[in-house]
Write a protein that holds these residues in place. Structure first.
Motif, PDB file in Angstrom:
ATOM      1  N   LEU A  24       0.824  -1.208   0.000  1.00 16.30           N
ATOM      2  CA  LEU A  24       0.000   0.000   0.000  1.00 16.30           C
ATOM      3  C   LEU A  24       0.860   1.260   0.000  1.00 16.30           C
ATOM      4  O   LEU A  24       0.532   2.244  -0.667  1.00 16.30           O
ATOM      5  N   VAL A  66       0.617   4.350  -2.736  1.00 18.28           N
ATOM      6  CA  VAL A  66       0.173   5.665  -2.279  1.00 18.28           C
ATOM      7  C   VAL A  66       0.879   6.793  -3.031  1.00 18.28           C
ATOM      8  O   VAL A  66       0.340   7.896  -3.140  1.00 18.28           O
ATOM      9  N   MET A 104      -1.412   8.563  -5.523  1.00 18.92           N
ATOM     10  CA  MET A 104      -2.799   8.814  -5.134  1.00 18.92           C
ATOM     11  C   MET A 104      -2.936  10.174  -4.472  1.00 18.92           C
ATOM     12  O   MET A 104      -1.978  10.724  -3.946  1.00 18.92           O
ATOM     13  N   MET A 111      -8.943   8.715  -2.144  1.00 17.59           N
ATOM     14  CA  MET A 111      -8.251   7.451  -2.390  1.00 17.59           C
ATOM     15  C   MET A 111      -7.003   7.347  -1.515  1.00 17.59           C
ATOM     16  O   MET A 111      -6.722   6.299  -0.939  1.00 17.59           O
ATOM     17  N   THR A 138      -6.510   4.655   1.549  1.00 20.40           N
ATOM     18  CA  THR A 138      -5.353   3.763   1.510  1.00 20.40           C
ATOM     19  C   THR A 138      -4.472   3.967   2.739  1.00 20.40           C
ATOM     20  O   THR A 138      -3.959   3.006   3.314  1.00 20.40           O
ATOM     21  N   ALA A 175      -6.231   2.301   5.642  1.00 19.42           N
ATOM     22  CA  ALA A 175      -6.080   0.845   5.552  1.00 19.42           C
ATOM     23  C   ALA A 175      -4.668   0.434   5.956  1.00 19.42           C
ATOM     24  O   ALA A 175      -4.475  -0.569   6.660  1.00 19.42           O
ATOM     25  N   GLY A 176      -3.682   1.207   5.533  1.00 21.09           N
ATOM     26  CA  GLY A 176      -2.299   0.911   5.923  1.00 21.09           C
ATOM     27  C   GLY A 176      -2.091   1.010   7.418  1.00 21.09           C
ATOM     28  O   GLY A 176      -1.395   0.185   8.016  1.00 21.09           O
TER      29      GLY A 176
END
Length: 97
Positions: free
Chosen positions: A26, A30, A33, A37, A41, A44-45
């Motif tokens: 990820l 990144v 991005m 988004m 991300t 989530a990371g």
């Protein structure tokens, strides 16, 4: 320990490794991005990083608890054995004295 706990204990290390690898992937994604988004991300990371760190810590804590319990069981067994030996030898001590 229940069947579910044994199964989850076997999965702790692979899940932590996958989570740590996913964070690395990820972080590579990144770079290109922006906006929502990127925020999703990055979140989530962060969650995967927490998972990669927390799972081994939890497994270590459970192992430490099991070791302490096993040590206590051993100490209790030794104390019971000492009481049995003392009770068995007491009549002999009275006979000798």
């Amino acid at each position: 320990m229940g069947a579910l706990s044994q199964r989850s204990a076997k999965l702790v290390r692979p899940v932590a490794v996958v989570a740590a690898t996913a964070v690395w992937v990820l972080s590579a994604l990144v770079n290109n991005m922006s906006g929502w988004m990127f925020a999703g991300t990055a979140t989530a990371g962060a969650l995967l990083t927490v998972l990669a760190v927390a799972l081994p810590m939890q497994a270590e804590r459970q192992a430490r608890d099991r070791a302490a319990t096993a040590e206590q069981i051993g100490e209790d067994a030794a104390a019971r054995m000492q009481l049995v030996i003392d009770d068995a030898l007491e009549p002999l001590a009275w006979a000798v004295a």
